[in-house]
Motif scaffolding. Structure first.
Motif, PDB file in Angstrom:
ATOM      1  N   ARG A  45     -16.409 -52.775   9.102  1.00  0.00           N
ATOM      2  CA  ARG A  45     -16.405 -53.564  10.342  1.00  0.00           C
ATOM      3  C   ARG A  45     -15.024 -53.515  10.991  1.00  0.00           C
ATOM      4  NH1 ARG A  45     -18.392 -59.276   9.009  1.00  0.00           N
ATOM      5  NH2 ARG A  45     -16.219 -59.896   8.728  1.00  0.00           N
ATOM      6  N   LYS A  46     -14.997 -53.584  12.309  1.00  0.00           N
ATOM      7  CA  LYS A  46     -13.707 -53.672  12.999  1.00  0.00           C
ATOM      8  C   LYS A  46     -13.092 -55.040  12.752  1.00  0.00           C
ATOM      9  CE  LYS A  46     -12.694 -51.990  16.930  1.00  0.00           C
ATOM     10  NZ  LYS A  46     -12.599 -51.689  18.374  1.00  0.00           N
ATOM     11  N   ALA A  47     -11.779 -55.107  12.730  1.00  0.00           N
ATOM     12  CA  ALA A  47     -11.093 -56.384  12.524  1.00  0.00           C
ATOM     13  C   ALA A  47     -11.402 -57.322  13.679  1.00  0.00           C
ATOM     14  CB  ALA A  47      -9.589 -56.160  12.409  1.00  0.00           C
ATOM     15  N   ALA A  48     -11.466 -58.601  13.365  1.00  0.00           N
ATOM     16  CA  ALA A  48     -11.671 -59.661  14.368  1.00  0.00           C
ATOM     17  C   ALA A  48     -12.951 -59.435  15.164  1.00  0.00           C
ATOM     18  CB  ALA A  48     -10.462 -59.756  15.296  1.00  0.00           C
ATOM     19  N   ALA A  49     -14.024 -59.024  14.459  1.00  0.00           N
ATOM     20  CA  ALA A  49     -15.249 -58.646  15.176  1.00  0.00           C
ATOM     21  C   ALA A  49     -16.436 -59.575  14.931  1.00  0.00           C
ATOM     22  CB  ALA A  49     -15.643 -57.218  14.793  1.00  0.00           C
ATOM     23  N   VAL A  50     -16.262 -60.611  14.117  1.00  0.00           N
ATOM     24  CA  VAL A  50     -17.403 -61.513  13.880  1.00  0.00           C
ATOM     25  C   VAL A  50     -17.571 -62.436  15.096  1.00  0.00           C
ATOM     26  CG1 VAL A  50     -18.224 -63.460  12.489  1.00  0.00           C
ATOM     27  CG2 VAL A  50     -17.222 -61.463  11.378  1.00  0.00           C
ATOM     28  N   PRO A  51     -18.756 -62.447  15.671  1.00  0.00           N
ATOM     29  CA  PRO A  51     -18.971 -63.327  16.820  1.00  0.00           C
ATOM     30  C   PRO A  51     -18.861 -64.796  16.398  1.00  0.00           C
ATOM     31  CG  PRO A  51     -20.881 -61.892  16.444  1.00  0.00           C
ATOM     32  CD  PRO A  51     -19.963 -61.709  15.295  1.00  0.00           C
ATOM     33  N   ASP A  52     -18.455 -65.630  17.292  1.00  0.00           N
ATOM     34  CA  ASP A  52     -18.397 -67.080  17.065  1.00  0.00           C
ATOM     35  C   ASP A  52     -17.325 -67.501  16.079  1.00  0.00           C
ATOM     36  OD1 ASP A  52     -20.550 -67.341  18.767  1.00  0.00           O
ATOM     37  OD2 ASP A  52     -22.004 -67.207  17.119  1.00  0.00           O
ATOM     38  N   TYR A  53     -16.446 -66.587  15.699  1.00  0.00           N
ATOM     39  CA  TYR A  53     -15.336 -67.010  14.853  1.00  0.00           C
ATOM     40  C   TYR A  53     -14.046 -66.930  15.656  1.00  0.00           C
ATOM     41  CZ  TYR A  53     -12.022 -67.732  11.175  1.00  0.00           C
ATOM     42  OH  TYR A  53     -10.986 -68.259  10.431  1.00  0.00           O
ATOM     43  N   GLU A  54     -13.254 -67.968  15.524  1.00  0.00           N
ATOM     44  CA  GLU A  54     -12.022 -68.046  16.308  1.00  0.00           C
ATOM     45  C   GLU A  54     -10.879 -67.425  15.521  1.00  0.00           C
ATOM     46  OE1 GLU A  54      -9.335 -71.619  18.131  1.00  0.00           O
ATOM     47  OE2 GLU A  54     -11.502 -71.928  18.136  1.00  0.00           O
ATOM     48  N   TYR A  55     -10.621 -66.165  15.767  1.00  0.00           N
ATOM     49  CA  TYR A  55      -9.561 -65.447  15.054  1.00  0.00           C
ATOM     50  C   TYR A  55      -8.188 -65.812  15.618  1.00  0.00           C
ATOM     51  CZ  TYR A  55     -13.076 -62.354  12.965  1.00  0.00           C
ATOM     52  OH  TYR A  55     -14.125 -61.852  12.254  1.00  0.00           O
ATOM     53  N   SER A  56      -7.174 -65.554  14.806  1.00  0.00           N
ATOM     54  CA  SER A  56      -5.798 -65.721  15.283  1.00  0.00           C
ATOM     55  C   SER A  56      -5.482 -64.602  16.274  1.00  0.00           C
ATOM     56  CB  SER A  56      -4.825 -65.643  14.099  1.00  0.00           C
ATOM     57  OG  SER A  56      -4.878 -64.348  13.516  1.00  0.00           O
ATOM     58  N   ASP A  57      -4.539 -64.885  17.133  1.00  0.00           N
ATOM     59  CA  ASP A  57      -4.089 -63.843  18.065  1.00  0.00           C
ATOM     60  C   ASP A  57      -3.534 -62.642  17.304  1.00  0.00           C
ATOM     61  OD1 ASP A  57      -4.825 -65.446  20.148  1.00  0.00           O
ATOM     62  OD2 ASP A  57      -2.806 -66.261  20.475  1.00  0.00           O
TER      63      ASP A  57
END
Lengths: 111, 440
Positions: A45-57
């Protein structure tokens, strides 16, 4: 997808590693985010790609990252703050090579 | 000196107070702070992430961090209503007296995150008085302000303030009697033991400043003031349990802890010093100093088999302000010890055994009739908590069925004839209960 042969560990043992190292913050259920995002289908999976999850900048900025076994090996083998300065992930890293291989093999089964 | 009828009346009143206190302590031990679903909704975590058994109360290291972070950690899914509720039904079978089946407790929790730095835990408890009337009281309170992710010398530092009403309840390791609710329920006891008669638990308000350095070194210091008797009454507490007016109260705690992921251990010391005016007549004060240490160990492994061990040892030094009888001594000590072992299988089945001992120095003028207040009690509990795990049917509610056996082998310095007259034995306080708890 399965783990690459370079990190061929014991996925069954990796399940135990996951429970003690990761499960408090990550679920293996699809769509279930805890403090960290769901790890269902994480390998490939690509990094920071889960929908509905608030990733860090900081992680969003790593748009070129893909969670390959090699990338996971590098990322999880050191403190998260060093691997991705600014991340909100709090993890000191897994410095046991066998456990790391086992864990990555287990993550590869989560589909 | 009181005349014989008055002495008998005073003794009967004291005995009834003791009986009430023992019952209350038993209830406290069985319904202590539990896993409440509001935290699971807030964080997206399962109850079993923070608690060894998925209904609580014993904390995992992850649960300790959640508490240290002021209950503010979140799954980032926006605002969650910070309210939860709990209902407890009990089948109680005392060694003496009638058995009963009752809805024994209904609780409301206001708990969780207000901002990234402010969170808390407030429990309002409504308890059945035995006649299906419910007495509502403000139970444990722990409101926190926390500054997270600070750095000192390149190491992590967390600093916080806790406003709470029960010394020890706020402790992250949660082995102290204020947090575990496991303390010997005797005719006397240490200030830090909520099961002691006239204990400050829930009848004081205080503030402590705490810090965790390098995820290992914990320090905390603060002070407490007792609430007015009228305020205790308004909050649902019988003024007869007043801890008295407390002066110059200081609380200090240090602990070293290591989270090795599959194991955890800690070693800590605690101290509480106060001058107690009881009764509040402006008369002399008792100088009380609690000095204690605690050791804990957890084997967590892959969470399939969890073993938790703890030992708490608190010595209270007393310098009495008055001598109620010519035989009374001006100084004394009381010593509370609690050893607890718990085994949890699949975070669903827990067997807990706790051994509680309270001893005191000889004082024929204060501890009638044997001159020593010694009490030995055990709590043996078996829990089943089917929900609250990652793979559970629901994270919105939780259930616990428990069988509890509370037994005494010594009370008020004796096993038999504990109040001096034949026919009253320590084992008369024994009780077996089955409880069903639902939280949602």
């Amino acid at each position: 997808m399965t783990a690459s042969p370079a990190f061929a560990g014991d996925a069954s043992a990796g399940s135990d590693v996951f429970k003690s190292e990761c499960a408090e913050c990550h679920s293996i259920k699809e769509g279930r985010n805890k403090k960290g995002p769901s790890l269902f289908g994480v390998v490939g999976r690509k990094a920071a790609a889960v929908p509905d999850y608030e990733y860090s900048d900081a992680l969003r900025a790593q748009s070129a990252w893909v969670w390959t076994p090699e990338q996971l090996h590098s990322y999880l083998g050191q403190p998260a703050k060093r691997a991705n300065p600014g991340t909100k992930m709090k993890y000191d890293g897994l410095n046991d090579p066998k456990q790391l291989d086992d864990l990555i093999s287990y993550l590869g089964t989560l589909h | 000196m009181l005349s014989l009828p008055y002495r008998r009346m005073a003794r009967r009143t004291r005995n009834m107070t003791v009986l009430y206190g023992v019952g209350a302590a038993f209830s406290l031990a069985c319904t202590t702070a539990q896993a409440i679903p509001v935290y699971a909704r807030q964080t997206g975590s399962a109850c079993a992430d923070c608690h060894a058994g998925s209904y609580g109360p014993a904390l995992t290291p992850y649960g300790m961090r959640f508490k240290l972070n002021g209950y503010t950690d979140t799954g980032g899914k926006g605002f969650k209503l910070p309210v939860a509720a709990q209902l407890i039904g009990t089948r109680n079978v005392p060694a003496r007296g009638e058995s009963s089946n009752r809805l024994t407790e209904a609780d409301v929790y206001l708990a969780g995150r207000l901002t990234d730095q402010v969170g808390g835990y407030v429990k309002v408890s409504s308890n059945n008085d035995g006649h299906n009337r419910f007495d509502t009281k403000l139970s444990d309170v722990d409101l926190r302000f926390v500054a997270k992710e600070l750095k000192l010398g390149g190491k992590d530092l967390t600093l916080g303030v806790s406003v709470n009403n029960n010394p020890g309840f706020q402790d992250p390791i949660a082995a102290l009697p204020g947090a575990s609710s496991l303390g010997p329920p005797g005719v006397t006891g240490t200030v830090l033991n909520p099961s002691s008669p006239n204990a400050p638990a829930n009848r004081v308000i205080g503030a402590t400043v705490y810090g965790l350095y390098d995820s290992r070194w914990y320090g905390e210091a603060g002070t407490y003031n007792s609430l007015q008797r009228s305020t205790q009454d308004r909050l649902g507490y019988n003024p007869n349990g007043d801890p008295g007016k407390l002066h110059d109260t200081g609380y200090v705690r240090f602990a070293y802890m290591r989270d090795l992921r599959r194991q955890f251990f800690s070693a800590g010391v605690v101290a509480l010093s106060t001058k107690r005016e009881l009764p509040r007549t402006g008369g002399p004060k008792d100088k009380l100093t609690d000095l204690g240490y605690d050791l804990t160990y957890q084997y967590l492994g892959n969470r399939e088999h969890i073993v938790q061990l703890s030992y708490v040892n608190i010595l209270e030094q007393r310098k009495y302000g008055s001598l109620p009888t010519p035989l009374a001594k001006p100084r004394g000590t009381v010593h509370d010890q609690v050893a607890t072992a718990a085994y949890t299988f699949k975070q669903s089945y827990t067997l807990l055994v706790s051994h509680m001992v309270s001893t005191g120095s000889r004082d024929d003028g204060r501890f009638f009739p044997y001159g020593v207040p010694n009490t030995t009690a055990n709590l043996i509990s078996l829990y089943w908590a089917p929900f609250g795990k990652d793979d559970s049917y629901t994270a919105m509610a939780n259930l616990k069925l428990a069988a509890n056996w509370f037994r005494f082998t010594r009370f008020n310095g004796a096993s038999d004839n504990i109040f001096g007259a034949p026919g009253t034995n320590a084992r008369d306080f024994n009780a077996f209960s089955i409880t069903a708890s639902v939280a949602f």
